[in-house]
Structures are given as structure tokens and as C-alpha cells.
Motif scaffolding. Sequence first.
Motif, PDB file in Angstrom:
ATOM      1  N   HIS A   1       0.832  -1.203   0.000  1.00 20.12           N
ATOM      2  CA  HIS A   1       0.000   0.000   0.000  1.00 20.12           C
ATOM      3  C   HIS A   1       0.863   1.248   0.000  1.00 20.12           C
ATOM      4  O   HIS A   1       0.693   2.158  -0.828  1.00 20.12           O
ATOM      5  CB  HIS A   1      -0.911  -0.027   1.241  1.00 20.12           C
ATOM      6  CG  HIS A   1      -1.866   1.127   1.322  1.00 20.12           C
ATOM      7  ND1 HIS A   1      -1.509   2.346   1.855  1.00 20.12           N
ATOM      8  CD2 HIS A   1      -3.159   1.247   0.942  1.00 20.12           C
ATOM      9  CE1 HIS A   1      -2.536   3.168   1.796  1.00 20.12           C
ATOM     10  NE2 HIS A   1      -3.560   2.529   1.246  1.00 20.12           N
ATOM     11  N   ILE A   2       1.845   1.312   0.901  1.00 19.65           N
ATOM     12  CA  ILE A   2       2.622   2.548   1.017  1.00 19.65           C
ATOM     13  C   ILE A   2       3.594   2.686  -0.162  1.00 19.65           C
ATOM     14  O   ILE A   2       3.922   3.795  -0.571  1.00 19.65           O
ATOM     15  CB  ILE A   2       3.331   2.661   2.389  1.00 19.65           C
ATOM     16  CG1 ILE A   2       4.336   1.534   2.619  1.00 19.65           C
ATOM     17  CG2 ILE A   2       2.308   2.693   3.509  1.00 19.65           C
ATOM     18  CD1 ILE A   2       5.070   1.645   3.961  1.00 19.65           C
ATOM     19  N   SER A   3       4.016   1.555  -0.734  1.00 18.06           N
ATOM     20  CA  SER A   3       4.892   1.628  -1.916  1.00 18.06           C
ATOM     21  C   SER A   3       4.111   2.212  -3.089  1.00 18.06           C
ATOM     22  O   SER A   3       4.598   3.096  -3.809  1.00 18.06           O
ATOM     23  CB  SER A   3       5.401   0.232  -2.293  1.00 18.06           C
ATOM     24  OG  SER A   3       6.124  -0.313  -1.220  1.00 18.06           O
ATOM     25  N   VAL A   4       2.870   1.726  -3.272  1.00 18.90           N
ATOM     26  CA  VAL A   4       2.047   2.230  -4.386  1.00 18.90           C
ATOM     27  C   VAL A   4       1.694   3.702  -4.152  1.00 18.90           C
ATOM     28  O   VAL A   4       1.735   4.519  -5.075  1.00 18.90           O
ATOM     29  CB  VAL A   4       0.783   1.344  -4.562  1.00 18.90           C
ATOM     30  CG1 VAL A   4      -0.181   1.974  -5.552  1.00 18.90           C
ATOM     31  CG2 VAL A   4       1.183  -0.051  -5.031  1.00 18.90           C
ATOM     32  N   CYS A   5       1.379   4.062  -2.904  1.00 22.10           N
ATOM     33  CA  CYS A   5       1.082   5.483  -2.590  1.00 22.10           C
ATOM     34  C   CYS A   5       2.231   6.379  -3.029  1.00 22.10           C
ATOM     35  O   CYS A   5       2.004   7.474  -3.565  1.00 22.10           O
ATOM     36  CB  CYS A   5       0.911   5.673  -1.082  1.00 22.10           C
ATOM     37  SG  CYS A   5      -0.717   5.315  -0.489  1.00 22.10           S
ATOM     38  N   THR A   6       3.453   5.944  -2.778  1.00 24.70           N
ATOM     39  CA  THR A   6       4.629   6.749  -3.132  1.00 24.70           C
ATOM     40  C   THR A   6       4.589   7.099  -4.616  1.00 24.70           C
ATOM     41  O   THR A   6       4.815   8.244  -5.022  1.00 24.70           O
ATOM     42  CB  THR A   6       5.919   5.949  -2.814  1.00 24.70           C
ATOM     43  OG1 THR A   6       5.900   5.628  -1.437  1.00 24.70           O
ATOM     44  CG2 THR A   6       7.175   6.724  -3.160  1.00 24.70           C
ATOM     45  N   TYR A   7       4.268   6.116  -5.443  1.00 26.18           N
ATOM     46  CA  TYR A   7       4.273   6.351  -6.893  1.00 26.18           C
ATOM     47  C   TYR A   7       3.001   7.067  -7.362  1.00 26.18           C
ATOM     48  O   TYR A   7       3.055   7.818  -8.331  1.00 26.18           O
ATOM     49  CB  TYR A   7       4.533   5.032  -7.645  1.00 26.18           C
ATOM     50  CG  TYR A   7       6.029   4.804  -7.823  1.00 26.18           C
ATOM     51  CD1 TYR A   7       6.678   5.189  -8.978  1.00 26.18           C
ATOM     52  CD2 TYR A   7       6.796   4.280  -6.806  1.00 26.18           C
ATOM     53  CE1 TYR A   7       8.048   5.034  -9.136  1.00 26.18           C
ATOM     54  CE2 TYR A   7       8.179   4.112  -6.948  1.00 26.18           C
ATOM     55  CZ  TYR A   7       8.788   4.497  -8.121  1.00 26.18           C
ATOM     56  OH  TYR A   7      10.152   4.363  -8.272  1.00 26.18           O
ATOM     57  N   VAL A   8       1.872   6.843  -6.691  1.00 22.39           N
ATOM     58  CA  VAL A   8       0.655   7.582  -7.076  1.00 22.39           C
ATOM     59  C   VAL A   8       0.907   9.078  -6.875  1.00 22.39           C
ATOM     60  O   VAL A   8       0.619   9.909  -7.745  1.00 22.39           O
ATOM     61  CB  VAL A   8      -0.560   7.123  -6.237  1.00 22.39           C
ATOM     62  CG1 VAL A   8      -1.741   8.058  -6.447  1.00 22.39           C
ATOM     63  CG2 VAL A   8      -0.948   5.692  -6.581  1.00 22.39           C
ATOM     64  N   MET A   9       1.491   9.412  -5.721  1.00 24.16           N
ATOM     65  CA  MET A   9       1.794  10.820  -5.441  1.00 24.16           C
ATOM     66  C   MET A   9       2.697  11.379  -6.549  1.00 24.16           C
ATOM     67  O   MET A   9       2.435  12.446  -7.118  1.00 24.16           O
ATOM     68  CB  MET A   9       2.488  10.908  -4.066  1.00 24.16           C
ATOM     69  CG  MET A   9       2.790  12.312  -3.583  1.00 24.16           C
ATOM     70  SD  MET A   9       4.248  13.031  -4.315  1.00 24.16           S
ATOM     71  CE  MET A   9       5.548  12.059  -3.619  1.00 24.16           C
ATOM     72  N   TRP A  10       3.741  10.621  -6.874  1.00 19.81           N
ATOM     73  CA  TRP A  10       4.723  11.112  -7.848  1.00 19.81           C
ATOM     74  C   TRP A  10       4.121  11.220  -9.250  1.00 19.81           C
ATOM     75  O   TRP A  10       4.420  12.154  -9.999  1.00 19.81           O
ATOM     76  CB  TRP A  10       5.952  10.204  -7.834  1.00 19.81           C
ATOM     77  CG  TRP A  10       6.924  10.551  -8.914  1.00 19.81           C
ATOM     78  CD1 TRP A  10       7.290   9.760  -9.962  1.00 19.81           C
ATOM     79  CD2 TRP A  10       7.649  11.777  -9.084  1.00 19.81           C
ATOM     80  NE1 TRP A  10       8.187  10.408 -10.768  1.00 19.81           N
ATOM     81  CE2 TRP A  10       8.426  11.661 -10.256  1.00 19.81           C
ATOM     82  CE3 TRP A  10       7.707  12.970  -8.373  1.00 19.81           C
ATOM     83  CZ2 TRP A  10       9.249  12.676 -10.726  1.00 19.81           C
ATOM     84  CZ3 TRP A  10       8.528  13.986  -8.845  1.00 19.81           C
ATOM     85  CH2 TRP A  10       9.282  13.840  -9.996  1.00 19.81           C
ATOM     86  N   ASP A  11       3.252  10.280  -9.615  1.00 17.87           N
ATOM     87  CA  ASP A  11       2.651  10.331 -10.956  1.00 17.87           C
ATOM     88  C   ASP A  11       1.921  11.656 -11.168  1.00 17.87           C
ATOM     89  O   ASP A  11       2.034  12.282 -12.217  1.00 17.87           O
ATOM     90  CB  ASP A  11       1.661   9.182 -11.159  1.00 17.87           C
ATOM     91  CG  ASP A  11       2.370   7.846 -11.234  1.00 17.87           C
ATOM     92  OD1 ASP A  11       3.578   7.831 -11.531  1.00 17.87           O
ATOM     93  OD2 ASP A  11       1.722   6.814 -10.974  1.00 17.87           O
ATOM     94  N   ILE A  12       1.175  12.078 -10.137  1.00 18.16           N
ATOM     95  CA  ILE A  12       0.430  13.339 -10.283  1.00 18.16           C
ATOM     96  C   ILE A  12       1.419  14.503 -10.232  1.00 18.16           C
ATOM     97  O   ILE A  12       1.370  15.427 -11.052  1.00 18.16           O
ATOM     98  CB  ILE A  12      -0.623  13.496  -9.163  1.00 18.16           C
ATOM     99  CG1 ILE A  12      -1.516  12.255  -9.079  1.00 18.16           C
ATOM    100  CG2 ILE A  12      -1.466  14.745  -9.378  1.00 18.16           C
ATOM    101  CD1 ILE A  12      -2.413  12.231  -7.859  1.00 18.16           C
ATOM    102  N   ALA A  13       2.351  14.435  -9.282  1.00 16.55           N
ATOM    103  CA  ALA A  13       3.281  15.553  -9.079  1.00 16.55           C
ATOM    104  C   ALA A  13       4.154  15.796 -10.307  1.00 16.55           C
ATOM    105  O   ALA A  13       4.461  16.937 -10.644  1.00 16.55           O
ATOM    106  CB  ALA A  13       4.167  15.262  -7.868  1.00 16.55           C
ATOM    107  N   SER A  14       4.556  14.731 -10.980  1.00 17.84           N
ATOM    108  CA  SER A  14       5.534  14.879 -12.065  1.00 17.84           C
ATOM    109  C   SER A  14       4.929  15.501 -13.323  1.00 17.84           C
ATOM    110  O   SER A  14       5.660  15.838 -14.254  1.00 17.84           O
ATOM    111  CB  SER A  14       6.175  13.528 -12.387  1.00 17.84           C
ATOM    112  OG  SER A  14       5.172  12.574 -12.636  1.00 17.84           O
ATOM    113  N   LEU A  15       3.592  15.685 -13.336  1.00 17.08           N
ATOM    114  CA  LEU A  15       2.974  16.276 -14.528  1.00 17.08           C
ATOM    115  C   LEU A  15       3.493  17.697 -14.792  1.00 17.08           C
ATOM    116  O   LEU A  15       3.676  18.099 -15.938  1.00 17.08           O
ATOM    117  CB  LEU A  15       1.450  16.298 -14.380  1.00 17.08           C
ATOM    118  CG  LEU A  15       0.799  14.906 -14.396  1.00 17.08           C
ATOM    119  CD1 LEU A  15      -0.703  15.020 -14.154  1.00 17.08           C
ATOM    120  CD2 LEU A  15       1.082  14.189 -15.716  1.00 17.08           C
TER     121      LEU A  15
END
Length: 555
Positions: A182-196
Motif C-alpha cells: 500500500h505505502i509503496s504504491v502510494c509513493t508512486y501515485v503521489m509522484w505520478d500526479i506531481a511529475s505532470l
Amino acid sequence: MSTPVVHVTNEAFSLSASQRGLIRWNLYIGFIVFAVAVINGLGQALQYADINILQYFPGMDTYYQGLTVHGVFNAIVLTFAFANGFVALATARALNRPLHHGLLHSAFWVLLVGTILAASAMFSGEASVLYTFYPPLQAHWAYYLGLALLVVSTWLTSINLFVTLRDWKREHPGRRIPLLAHISVCTYVMWDIASLGIAIEVVGLLLPWSLGLFKNIDPLLSRTLFWFTGHPIVYFWLLPAYVSWYCMVPKQAEGKLYSDSITRVVFLMFIVLSIPVGFHHQFSDPGVGSKMKAVHAVLTFGVFFPSLVTAFSIMAALELGGRRRGGKGLISWFFKLPWGNPALAAQLQAMLVFLLGGITGLINASYNLNQMVHNTTFVPGHFHMTVGTAVALSIIGISYWAIPWLKGRMLWGRKLALFQGWAYFIGVLIFARGMISGGLEGMPRRTAIMQAPYDKPTWDLAGILIAVGGVLMFISAICFLIVIVGTIFAGKRDQNPEFPYTETIQAPSETGWDRHLDKFWHWVVFTIILILIAYGPFFLQYLPARFLSPGYEIF
Ligand code: HAS
């Protein structure tokens, strides 16, 4: 306290040799660029004490070239390569299944090509624009393309995590996602939006501009898009360390994690709150209204909160471990922790320094105090205690068990590894003390102090402290690299290397309210709404873009 519920899969976990190899090579790319970047770092630190070694090393012909290599290699390549390898490994462990092989391969090769492109532009002296690459400073197109590919490698890793999680869910319908996944996926979900933000800036503005497709650039729009990503990127650096602090360190310290749900909430808060705070890097920028700056300042205090909760949660987990090992009273448990384990010691040292790094972050975030420290060495003082230690020293500590695990060998040079952690810990405290006191005396950041036509006597001691601390950090980094090379080539074979995996006292409920914490989409919607509130008014008032400034290649 009731009997602990053990929420951890104890069944044996293994990955194929080729997946281990790919993950290992992600980490190796990080270590290779780190080896180059620490030489630049030594050069930068010594110049504060009027000692010039910059001219003797390739890639450091000018102060700004060296600083660009140092920043890009450490803050972008090392952190991305490590996250792609380690967070993917953590997800595979949590779900006890292999990753998608094609995606793992592609992410690795894209990362490698991106690194080579960016490096070639920086070493040829055509991209001395620092790691923030603010226009109108202009770099060679290869630099921008390299950076874009580095981001693409993180997106490919992200897709890999989603695909692996989807496959797991199909086989385990209705089950709660294991905490580590869960926390590993959260890390990348946050980054996917942020990196836009950075993706739009680099692909939509800087790359075509550097290719000559249009002549002028809009500096304020570019900076704003940069900081849209530029603050959350710090959490993309930090969260892989938090993954370890929550789900691995307590095990190494013989403790247990207190609450599964609080940990999930902390990571979800990072998704929601990391992004709408970028204007705190632009408090001094004209063209951004003071109301927008105030909104971002308030939200910055919001994103402070999940780290505060982390400090208490991890401290509690460590205290359990220290007391189990015979620690009594208010603080003696702290000394009973297994400080002899280099993988743990480095991460504990990283946490201790992060307490100071976090406090200096609050000073930066306070609008009126920011006016005093902005663009001074106070800011690098802050970020060497955050990304430069909380993250870098955690990467080092994690590597002390992950490389042996991935390679099937025991850690080589244990005592050297222990020395390394303490040398870094003491070194960075001296270094940051110099940066911070210099900054409070107005010492500018990103300036070759040695060549500056002005000086202040009060900067002298600060400069010496920066140099002394920098030398210690450099020695420590070399020790780390020796330990890793020694482990790869001379570590004793180990048939059963340990993968630390923490137990939680409060397991996740299968029926309670906290099931909503696994529905990432709900939190993504909150995030989008908050971003629209925090950035919408600025873009509505500012757009269309104003392409008015020509590009400059000054250094
Ligand atoms: Fe920052 C500038 C505000 C966190 C990195 N930051 C920077 C820059 C970088 C950076 C690289 O508001 C420079 C960018 C540039 O080049 O211009 N920062 C904050 C705030 C936080 C914060 C409020 N920063 C980070 C992290 C970073 C990072 C994390 C990298 C990983 N920062 C700012 C602001 C600026 C800024 C302004 C702009 C300055 C300017 O004017 O240019 C917070 O998130 C910090 C929260 C942290 C805590 C600490 C919690 C402690 C923990 C340790 C646990 C300890 C234990 C001890 C358990 C609340 C979790 C027990 C130990 C035992 C051994 C028992």
C-alpha cells in the motif's frame, strides 16, 4: 497491551535471478553517479574555505558545471534509480509475487539512456543550468531529453507496481492490500500526479525551445510548473526511506509498528498534501499574488503533519525494540537499540538528523523568516539534512542489507560500514552548522564564494565548518562505496539472507472503516480538487504564456 497480531507473511520469498539482477543494477547506477557526485561535492565544500580543487576534475571546469553535476546526479539520478529498484522490490515482497518483467526491463534501460544523455550534456559544459534549470538559462536539448526519460522510467515503474497489484488483487478478491505494498504504491501515485508539472515544462516548453522551435521562453510559467513538481519531488525522494522506516526498520530494531491504519493515512496525506505547496519556493517571485503565496504557506504546514506523525510512530516502534532488549527508564532504551547493525545504525542516524532538517523546513516555510534565508546557504543547510542525509543515509543503510540480499552474499567490511555511518552523521552536522550560520549572516547560495568580489569576515568560520564537514562526508561516502564493492566481489556466500519485514500490533480490519484507505481513487480525487484550489486562480489569471525572454548560456 493485548497480544500482538502478527500481520506479515512469513512464507519464503524469492525473486528470479534476472529480476534480482535488474533491481541490483538500478541501485548500481545510483551508486556510480553518487561516486562522481561526491567528488564534485568535495570540490564545492572546499571552495568555501578558499581551497580550489575544482580545476583538477572533469565535469568541474566551472563552479556551476560542478554544481549541476552534483545536484542532478545526487538529487535526481541516485534517488530515481534507488526508488525504481527498492520500491519495486518492496512491492514484490509485500505481494509475494514477481514484478512484470518487461516493464522492469524498460524502466531500467530508459533510466540508463536518460542518465547518459543528461550526463553527456553536463560534462560537455552545455548544460550548466543547475538541477532547477530555471529558464532563461538554456541547456542543450540532450539535457532536457535525458531528464524527461528519467521521469518516464519512474512512470514505467509505477505501471509495474499497478500491474503487479492488479494481478495480486485478482488472486485475493476482497482482501486488504498488505501495508508494505500500500505505502509503496502510494509513493508512486503521489509522484505520478506531481511529475505532470515538470513533464509539461520540459516536453512542452524547454525541449522545443532548446531545439530552436521557438525563440523565447516564459520564465515565470516555467518556474511555476517546475515547483509544481519541485516540492513534491522531495517527498518522492523521502517516501522510499519512509517505506523502510515503517516496514523494515522496526523489525531490524526488534520492535513492532504500532498502527497499520495510521501508516496508511500518513502516506495518503502525502498524496493529497505534497503538491499544492510549490509557491513556498517562490515567496520572493514577482508575478505570483500574495494570497496564493499565503494559501501555499498554510498548506505547507499541513504537509509537515504526516512527518510529525511519522516521528512519533517510528519512535514508538523503536522504543518497543529498545525495551525488549532490556532498555528501561525514559531514554536508556535508545542506547539498547542494535547500533552494531550498520543497516539499522545508518537509518537511525538519518532520522536523528532529519529532526533538525524538519525544523529548518518550518523556518523556510514561514513567509517572513523565508525573506531572511531565501537564496542564502541556509537552504542548502536545510536540504543536506533532508535529502542529503534523511534520504542519502537511509539509501546507504538500506543498501547494507538489500545488496547482500539481492546478491546472496554477506555484508563485507561491517566495521567500516559502522564507521561510515558515524562519519557521515558527524560530518553533516558540522557541514550544516556552517551552512546555516553562514546563511543567517547572508552568505549567498549557488555562488562561488572563493571567487566572489565581496566577502564578510563572519563567513570565514562558516566556510571552514562547511569544508571540514564536507571532507568527513566525502570520506564516509568513499567508505560506503568500498563496502559495497567489497560485498559484491568479496562478500561470503549467504544461502539465507534476511529480508527485514516489520510486524504490526494493530492489523488492518477486513470489515471496518479503514477499508476505504485502500481505495486510492478517492484520495486522487481529493488531491485534484486541492490542486485546482491552490493553482487554479494563478493559471486563470496568468495564462496565456508570455514568451518574452531569449535564452542565455552564461557559464
Ligand atoms: Fe524542504 C527548500 C520547506 C522537507 C528538500 N527543501 C528545499 C530544497 C530542497 C528541500 C532540496 O517552505 C531547496 C530547493 C532549491 O534548490 O531551491 N521542506 C520544507 C518543509 C518540510 C521540508 C516544511 N525538504 C524537505 C524534505 C526534503 C527537502 C523531506 C528532501 C527530502 N523546503 C521548505 C521550503 C523551502 C525548502 C519552504 C524553500 C526555501 C527557499 O526559500 O528557497 C517538511 O516536510 C519537513 C517535515 C519534517 C519533520 C521531521 C520529522 C522527523 C522524522 C524523523 C524521526 C526521528 C526519529 C528519531 C524517530 C517534521 C520523521 C528517533 C531516533 C532514534 C535513533 C530513536
